[in-house]
Design a protein around this motif. Structure first.
Motif, short mmCIF file in Angstrom:
data_model
loop_
_atom_site.label_atom_id
_atom_site.label_comp_id
_atom_site.label_asym_id
_atom_site.label_seq_id
_atom_site.Cartn_x
_atom_site.Cartn_y
_atom_site.Cartn_z
N ASN A 4 0.84 -1.19 0.00
CA ASN A 4 0.00 0.00 0.00
C ASN A 4 0.88 1.25 0.00
O ASN A 4 1.09 1.90 1.01
CB ASN A 4 -0.92 -0.03 1.22
N LYS A 6 1.54 5.00 -1.25
CA LYS A 6 0.78 6.17 -1.69
C LYS A 6 1.73 7.33 -1.89
O LYS A 6 2.23 7.92 -0.92
CB LYS A 6 -0.27 6.55 -0.62
N VAL A 7 1.95 7.71 -3.13
CA VAL A 7 2.79 8.89 -3.40
C VAL A 7 1.88 10.05 -3.75
O VAL A 7 1.07 9.98 -4.67
CB VAL A 7 3.78 8.61 -4.54
N GLU A 8 2.03 11.11 -3.00
CA GLU A 8 1.09 12.22 -3.05
C GLU A 8 1.82 13.49 -3.49
O GLU A 8 2.95 13.75 -3.11
CB GLU A 8 0.54 12.37 -1.62
N LYS A 341 6.30 8.85 5.22
CA LYS A 341 5.71 8.35 6.47
C LYS A 341 5.33 6.89 6.28
O LYS A 341 4.66 6.54 5.30
CB LYS A 341 4.45 9.14 6.84
N LEU A 343 3.54 3.59 8.21
CA LEU A 343 2.71 3.17 9.36
C LEU A 343 2.58 1.65 9.38
O LEU A 343 2.15 1.04 8.40
CB LEU A 343 1.32 3.81 9.27
N GLN A 345 1.24 -2.08 11.26
CA GLN A 345 0.14 -2.61 12.06
C GLN A 345 0.70 -3.76 12.86
O GLN A 345 1.37 -4.66 12.31
CB GLN A 345 -0.99 -3.07 11.13
N LEU A 354 0.90 -0.67 6.79
CA LEU A 354 -0.51 -0.32 6.56
C LEU A 354 -0.57 0.73 5.48
O LEU A 354 -1.41 0.68 4.58
CB LEU A 354 -1.12 0.20 7.87
N VAL A 355 0.34 1.68 5.54
CA VAL A 355 0.51 2.60 4.41
C VAL A 355 1.95 3.09 4.40
O VAL A 355 2.57 3.29 5.45
CB VAL A 355 -0.47 3.81 4.49
N ASN A 357 3.62 6.25 2.77
CA ASN A 357 3.19 7.50 2.14
C ASN A 357 4.38 8.40 1.85
O ASN A 357 5.21 8.64 2.71
CB ASN A 357 2.22 8.21 3.10
N GLN A 359 5.03 12.25 0.45
CA GLN A 359 4.51 13.53 -0.01
C GLN A 359 5.66 14.22 -0.72
O GLN A 359 6.72 14.43 -0.15
CB GLN A 359 4.04 14.37 1.17
N ARG A 372 5.81 10.06 -9.46
CA ARG A 372 5.11 9.09 -8.63
C ARG A 372 5.59 7.66 -8.92
O ARG A 372 5.94 6.90 -8.02
CB ARG A 372 3.61 9.19 -8.83
#
Lengths: 401, 401, 401, 401
Positions: A4, A6-8, A341, A343, A345, A354-355, A357, A359, A372
């Motif tokens: 999971n 996520k590149v923002e 970041k 995270l 679990q 869990l993710v 990330n 930015q 990305r």
């Protein structure tokens, strides 16, 4: 299993263009940093002991060390510690394995004493510091984690944070402390103590550095000598800063000194650290794992030092987030800032956050889709090889504070 | 004297519009929070003692407390602590005044025992916890600060950070822990322990809450009871969240439980805190002074709890920065986020920070010049009345963690 | 198996006819006696816990307790402890049995706090004393001793010593402390503290008692009250002594007082024990197991308090030697003094001492052969029933200091 | 002023003619003796520091040291300490003089570490032992004593006891431990540890010595080597005893050994002291100041080690009583045993004891009037020159255990 990631695209003024920036570094002789260093030194020694005796690292977390300040009477040309610093090593460690007892507290004690001796070079370990030790045993279910053959499971629900690249101010603050100790102290001014705190403030294009440095009395003959050393250090710092910036730089060293007031009114020490006189210290209250405190950047509260590098996710993800951010910066073009970041679990494999990330503030006009996808590759690759972080920690290749 | 207040227009995606947001709160029974609470309780008791005996607060900093975990054997319907938790209170305090000795260590001991007894209600202070105490005396020059009649001088070069308003996720995470203890535990489920950790992740419009809550064995009859309690708590949390958001909310409570495995395989405790079994704790490693850990927001590393509220700038500026940010938000229109950073300079009056910086993300189309001038008034006013923070701390009106 | 019992005719001036006799008793609130009491209270609590959980007493020795004095500010009508007394419980105890963990440190902590609360009645356990605890595990071979079905084996090569009957001076010194606390304090003078030291000197037919008694400030209104209390106590002691002797008795109470100098110059305390101000304490440095220090009598150096009553020969033989001597005196006629010495050999059954020696001073003209054979019977009988000592200790029927 | 010296004719069977005699010596590496040695080493270092800095010895009593045993895993050819021994130095010391702070805790720490390093030669002070320190300040009125110009006043009502000459058994027991360490260990068997306990029993003309000696694993290759060393030590002891007696002597060394059971079943250590594994230690529980425990002789309970040699009467009178007894024996003819008891009165000059009592057993037919008058001269002379004891202690010329 797909991760999971996520590149923002972060729409934000890049740090160099913000008006105000604050950066701090507590040097290796600051009481909080000594605590960090002790915690990590003990963990490294335990890793080594476990590998020697059991073939693998066993469960431990030695990420708590409490330093209770002593009292001292510094003087030019000498001085002495009046009441020893008291240091309590705290944590958990597996104490037996297949019926064999592991001398975790003896190993911890020896590692801690060695660490201080080598780090705070004017500390007399026979009379200036008491090192005490309370290492409990861990909870049994966590211990199981270490016996499995696959990727370890996260010990907690926790996150790690990192960023890259360092701003000009971050580079200057970090290297000021480093160079004063590894270069100027060694080559020219032995009276520089290891307790150096550098506070950097950038107000648009003016950088001011406020430096507190505990000088060591026995290497400083008198007030003139002290004043000269300060001048030389200030010049050195200003000169160093020009490597990293073209902005205006101002340096203020030991600004609370009252040189008319004699040795009690300047920042003089016996040992080189203010732990000798009134400043207590704990793990995890100082520098983040990249060596800095950066209120203008995302940060984690997690203490990195002293945690086991196998499944303590607070340690691994902080170190990993910084490595990821740096690799993204060095691999991917057209971006100005990256914040990562991670995270976890509790109970899940550590390579499956869990993710994860990122930015990213791209440069103007950059193609974010490209950024990305390239960043995702870097991040996925690191997660795939996450145990490399463990190896680097055990080998001592990663700083934690 | 004019203050150096810098209000800056921050071009940044407001937090609610960022894709990923992380927020954590360690509940009051988490070992790090117990440390924070002890540190602050001791400081408040000392303030009271100093005022009673000397008419004014004297120098102290009790911002270090080390909790060394015990061992326990939790069971449904009972259980017992096997090895007491060891807690070491650490800090500095002025021990004499005009020839009178102040019983700082006795006061600290009593305050600490009271605090734990009132906070961790199932802890038996006669057999579950040892509280030890090492309070040194401070350095003399710092003590002088407290005798002067004007605004105190900053004890250090340090900064405070605050933001406002709380995001939806921040409100949910904060109130989840608060309401579980102050409402659900009191009214319906006494088995809820005080050691609750809430980790909130928002991934666009999906909010997931991972909650770890140490349940108290003596109030839980058996596994069915335990499972029912968890279900009721989960529903309660989901219901609570709807007050703060219209996003999707998912709650995961004690996810590492293996209910087939019996009481050793679920998060059961004797006392309500994991400090009884393997989790050490320290001051300043958990929540910031606003009660949260927010890696997506600017944060300070400074421990707020336990520091004296007169001149310890790390405490005062962190509390003040949050108050300022909240007042700017409630006073000034057309803005979405405010970050405040305050930087002191050692030895300077605390109402004259080296810089007081607000970064403001205005709403689209807002007039930033208006915002700036209104925010400056709020900030200047707070600095003018900075000792109000001191008063509020002494009266116990400000939380520190 | 025949026992090695040696009854010897001792040609010696009986104690009552020696010119000079010295006897001392440290009261139950003397720091050394508090240590003894804590050690024994902890051992008794462990015995109870072991019997409850395991059906039998397991190995332990809690015969070391270190009291580190505090600081106090006594005042008439009040006063307060400035720095808490620090007490460290030390020893060994078996921590697990058939896979079950025994909460030895929690049990010890609770027993110790209870003991002090009940013994030093004006000690505020919330702020006047810290009790810390370091109980290790014993060596495994010693633990085996406790599992066997026959008479336990001695844990060491050690001896016990006892004598009977008490001389006049011994009776007076012992009962002076006992009656002041159990009678006069309870009925009439609550300001009598538990820290009473009685030193008795007999010079031919003159007995002088030097008594140090820490008075408790909160029960004493002023100097007049203090002086009156002393006078009443002195009269009480002189009156008491007439029950035991017809010799001349002189009593000196708190002779170092300077009543002109105010409350700092008399023996006033806050809590009733000098441990609050400067007097440290340890186990085994005060009274022997008969409650006295008697340099004119044979004594053992062995600490009796806190040792396990199953196989710790230093404890058992000291208690037994006194019981034997007393029984010989009450059973056998025509003797004036009996000294008993019992020597064990490590690893041998405790009912088979290497030697059991009685030295008896017969009355003039007595038939020593009769005395010898009767004394041998008494001694052999006690050895045959040696585990009765164990039972009496567990039931709390034998004092140890 | 005339002194109250009482020389008494004691009608008693001389020790050599009693049937049973018991004598014990705990060697310098016994945990109780290490405590004694630490207490005295710290006191001596403080005396030196006070003289250097203040020109005179200031008030202190460091007569409490608590050793908490560690854990170890001894092996032939090596072994290691698993858990360090914890040692807490306790006492009181004057911390400032004319505005100058005296580094009493640093001095104590250094002296203690030096003492152990030099005394227990196989102890690794970097990993086998933690030395902690809690030295309070004394009560102020006691401190005054040290500033006066005349003979110091007694700090307490207390007594000292001594005897002479040593019996044959006393000489043998004392010298057995001394010679094993200073002669045989140094010249031939480095595997002899410092923790030697010698228990001597004389049953008429048969002397049996039970010796427990912790052997040091790293100097002993295997079980054969161990057995050979024991045999050699036994022969050495038997040979030594012939210097002191013509009685039959039997020696039993480490009788609890089970040589079939391997290294866990013999008395093997890593460091040479059983403090490494299960045996705690305290000051004042072992040898009296003459180096022995002698239940057949008058003894004092007072700990001699660690007390200040200026006015601590418990120390001075014990040392003095032994010196007096020895001098009486060497000066006065026709006597077989001398027991000396000295009783102080708090606040009175130390050269004016409440009573100085000598009990003398004359040889048959001796003129006791002569003996009395000669003994009185010796005793009076020593009291006249009592501060010589102080000087000898400071110079390290008197052993205290």
């Amino acid at each position: 299993m797909i991760r999971n990631i996520k590149v923002e695209h972060l729409h934000e003024t890049p740090i160099e263009k913000q008006e105000i920036e604050l950066v701090e570094r507590k040097g290796i002789g600051h009481p909080d940093s000594i605590s960090d260093g002790l915690a990590e030194a003990v963990s490294r020694a335990l890793c080594k002991e476990y590998i020697d005796k059991c073939g693998t690292v066993l469960h431990h977390n030695t990420d708590e060390t409490q330093i209770v300040a002593g009292r001292s009477k510094p003087e030019f040309g000498g001085g002495e510690v009046i009441k020893p610093i008291y240091t309590l090593l705290v944590g958990r460690a597996t104490k037996s394995f297949d019926g064999m007892e592991i001398p975790v507290e003896s190993v911890a004690l020896e590692a801690a004493r060695d660490y201080v001796r080598n780090t705070i070079v004017d500390m007399d370990m026979e009379r200036d510091m008491i090192i005490d030790c309370k290492l409990g045993t861990g909870s049994s279910d966590l211990r199981d984690v270490f016996h499995r053959d696959h990727v370890p499971m996260a010990n907690d629900t926790s996150f790690g944070v990192g960023h890259a690249p360092f701003s000009e101010l971050e580079q200057i603050v970090y290297n000021t402390e480093r160079q004063l100790l590894t270069d100027l102290k060694k080559k020219k001014i032995p009276g520089i103590g290891e307790d150096i705190k550098v506070m950097g403030l950038r107000d648009k294009d003016d950088i001011s550095l406020t430096i507190c440095c505990g000088m060591v009395g026995k290497h400083i003959d008198d007030m003139d000598h002290y004043i000269n050393a300060k001048e030389e250090m200030t010049e050195y710092v200003l000169d160093l800063a020009t490597k990293y910036t073209e902005r205006n730089v101002y340096a203020h060293l030991n600004t609370a000194d009252d040189v008319e007031g004699g040795c009690d009114c300047v920042f003089l020490t016996v040992t080189g650290t203010s732990a000798e006189m009134g400043d207590d210290g704990s793990v995890g209250r100082g520098n983040r794992s990249n060596g800095l405190i950066t209120p203008s950047r995302p940060m984690s509260m997690e203490a990195t030092s002293g945690k086991n590098p196998i499944n303590h996710i607070g340690k691994i993800y902080n170190l990993l987030a910084t490595q990821m951010a740096r690799d993204v910066v060095s691999t991917v073009d057209e971006l100005s800032d990256v914040h990562v970041k991670l995270l976890s679990q509790i109970g899940q494999p550590i390579d499956q956050p869990l993710v994860a990330n990122a930015q990213i503030i791209p440069e103007e006009g950059a193609n974010f889709a490209n950024i990305r996808s390239e960043a995702e590759v870097v991040m996925d690759d690191w997660l795939e090889n996450i145990t490399k972080i463990t190896d680097m920690v055990i080998k001592g290749e990663l700083d934690t504070f």
